[in-house]
Design a protein around this motif. Structure first.
Motif, PDB file in Angstrom:
ATOM      1  N   ASN A   8       0.811  -1.218   0.000  1.00 42.77           N
ATOM      2  CA  ASN A   8       0.000   0.000   0.000  1.00 42.77           C
ATOM      3  C   ASN A   8       0.848   1.272   0.000  1.00 42.77           C
ATOM      4  O   ASN A   8       0.314   2.380  -0.134  1.00 42.77           O
ATOM      5  N   LEU A  48       0.446   3.895   5.239  1.00 47.10           N
ATOM      6  CA  LEU A  48      -0.941   4.024   5.699  1.00 47.10           C
ATOM      7  C   LEU A  48      -1.070   4.992   6.863  1.00 47.10           C
ATOM      8  O   LEU A  48      -2.026   5.773   6.948  1.00 47.10           O
ATOM      9  N   LYS A  93       4.290  -6.282  -3.790  1.00 46.67           N
ATOM     10  CA  LYS A  93       2.986  -6.533  -4.387  1.00 46.67           C
ATOM     11  C   LYS A  93       2.951  -7.890  -5.104  1.00 46.67           C
ATOM     12  O   LYS A  93       1.942  -8.592  -5.061  1.00 46.67           O
TER      13      LYS A  93
END
Length: 585
Positions: A259, A280, A309
């Motif tokens: 993320n 985040l 990822k």
């Protein structure tokens, strides 16, 4: 977990072989107990002394081999390992056990700490088979890394010469041979100790500590908003920053995940080469020393996030796995090529054998053809010779046949003379045959007489048997008639005696008839002998003429045995004699 286990086994293998002082492949149980306890401590695995003592009891026989130690190591240590231990501490422990025994005594350009790092790199790059070795491809990869880190130029020709000098059958280098190769400076000529040490440290950080990038940059604080210089270390899932590059005072971590993202920022507040790391929960502003460093860091962080990822390992581990797979593929291709070469060689040998067989068959066929041609010529010459011989023989035969014709004419005259003589002999033979027929008639009459006598004798015997049977039956009927039966028995015995006398008379007559038969037979044999002598004489003089025998002049009797040997008058006279004898009886 499988990859971690394989890495741990390589390190522990060095420690186990270091404890094998006499190179027998076995280690004493007391040393294995100490090694197991230290491994549990370093790997932060709960130590089970009871299982350890139970597995290595003092009453067991002898030391333990590597294969004998593996079950305990797997069950009680490796299967319980978590990824919460210090790998360097484990490596240092095993290095301490094996360095004094194996490290070369020759002077090296690198310190022992650098040798330790090379040893750890060796474990990372070595093949997953024992004893551990590093293949030439990995050696080339490591030396290139070190050369790039030292800022040198890679000498490919020098390395090719080095590979050529490899011992035959040697697949690679051991850890200690690799340390000696790097420590002697064979591929780092012109470089000082410090440069070589820095290069080893840089490669160690990348391959072992998973350091993808490191360097000084400015970081903006979250509370005070001031800019402070920090030493940043990028790893596959985290960016750690320290006060200095000695890594002793760690100030924090930037945890990376799929993320996160990295963005370039414009210059502001007097700071240049800015970029932003977004997570985040936090955002980090960082300033590089120049645009090149900025771009390098952005690219490195972006690549790291992309690998997270995809769930891929770090680039150097992925590259190592790719090289191993290529080697396996190349080995498989080589084995397949060797197999195909063997098949081609076998097929070639078969073809060679077939060609040799065909060649031999052709040679044999040529030889047979030559022999057949030779035989044909010989046969032709032989046939010509035989034809000439046959021609001469025919001429000779024709002359002989002409002579034989003249001779046959003379023989014909002699033959006609012999025919006339044979006709005279034929008349004499007819007379002899007539005498023979008369003898046969006499023999037939005697034979009939003998047959009748035998028939009467058999009837008398049957009658006697019947009387005897009646006598026995009468005796058995009743005791009251015993006297009467006794009288009858006496009478029958008399009759039996008379019959016996008659039988004796018949026997005598039969003997007389036999004597007469013998006489007639002698006459017949004489007549036959005489006839045979005449037939022999006729056969000697008879050529193509066959004698025709005349029929009988007088009528004669024919029996079921053939023509009779006596006349009807003689037969009637004998019948009267037999009837007279039968009436007297």
């Amino acid at each position: 977990m499988g990859g971690l286990k394989d890495e741990l086994l390589k390190t522990i293998w060095h420690a186990f072989t270091a404890l094998d002082l006499d190179h027998s492949g076995k280690v004493s149980k007391s040393q294995l107990k100490v090694l197991s306890h230290n491994l549990c401590t370093v790997l932060k695995v709960p130590h089970d002394p009871v299982a350890l003592e139970e597995h290595f009891r003092d009453d067991d026989e002898g030391p333990v081999s590597n294969q004998g130690y593996m079950p305990y190591l797997n069950k009680f240590i490796l299967e319980k390992v978590q990824d919460n231990f210090d790998k360097l501490e484990l490596n240092r422990m095993c290095w301490t056990l094996c360095v004094k025994k194996n490290l070369t005594k020759n002077p090296l350009l690198i310190e022992e700490e650098d040798s330790f790092k090379v040893w750890v790199i060796f474990n990372f790059l070595s093949e997953d088979k024992y004893p551990l070795i590093i293949v030439p491809e990995e050696i080339e990869y490591l030396l290139k890394k070190l050369t790039d880190a030292m800022g040198g130029v890679w000498q490919q020709e020098q390395f090719e010469d080095y590979k050529v000098n490899f011992d035959d059958g040697k697949e690679g280098l051991s850890a200690w041979e690799l340390i000696e190769l790097i420590g002697t400076g064979q591929f780092s000529k012109g470089m000082d100790r410090q440069t070589v040490s820095m290069a080893i440290n840089e490669v160690f950080n990348e391959l072992i500590l998973d350091v993808l990038k490191q360097g000084y940059m400015m970081k903006k604080g979250h509370r005070r908003k001031n800019w402070t210089e920090r030493w940043f270390v990028l790893k596959p899932n985290v960016i750690s920053y320290y006060v200095s590059e000695d890594l002793k005072d760690k100030k924090g971590d930037i945890v990376l995940d799929e993320n996160c993202c990295v963005e370039s920022l414009p210059d502001k507040d007097g700071k240049k080469c800015l970029f932003l790391i977004k997570c985040l929960d936090k955002t980090f502003e960082i300033s590089a020393s120049d645009k090149k460093k900025k771009q390098e860091w952005i690219q490195a962080i972006h690549s790291t996030i992309h690998l997270l990822k995809l769930g891929s390992p770090p680039p150097h581990k992925e590259a190592r796995q790719g090289r191993r797979e290529r080697r396996k593929k190349l080995l498989a291709e080589q084995e397949e090529l060797e197999r195909q070469m063997k098949e081609l060689q076998a097929a070639n040998e078969n073809k060679q054998r077939e060609l040799e067989t065909v060649r031999k068959k052709l040679e044999e066929a040529a030889s047979r053809a030559a022999e057949e041609e030779k035989k044909r010529l010989e046969t032709q010459v032989e046939l010509q010779a035989r034809f000439s011989t046959e021609l001469e023989r025919e001429k000779l035969i024709r002359q002989q046949m002409e002579e034989q014709v003249a001779q046959k004419s003379n023989e014909l005259e002699q033959y006609l003379q012999r025919v006339r003589e044979l006709e005279d002999m034929y008349l004499q033979l007819q007379e002899a045959l007539e005498d023979e027929r008369q003898a046969r008639q006499d023999e037939e009459m005697v034979r009939k007489l003998q047959a009748r006598l035998l028939e009467e004798e058999s009837s008398k015997r049957a009658e006697l048997e019947r009387w005897h049977l009646e006598q026995q039956q009468a005796i058995e009927t009743t005791e009251a008639e015993k006297q009467e039966l006794e009288n009858q028995r006496v009478m029958k015995e008399r009759a039996l005696q008379e019959a016996m006398a008659q039988l004796e008379q018949l026997e005598l007559e039969r003997k007389q008839a036999l004597e007469q038969y013998e006489g007639v037979k002698q006459k017949l044999e004489m007549a036959t002998s005489k006839t045979k002598s005449w037939k022999d004489k006729v056969a000697q003089h008879e050529g193509l003429i066959r004698l025709i025998e005349p029929g009988s002049r007088n009528p004669h009797l024919v029996t079921h045995w053939g023509p009779a040997a006596f006349t009807r008058a003689e037969l009637e006279e004998r019948e009267k004699s037999w009837k007279g004898k039968k009436g007297t009886e």
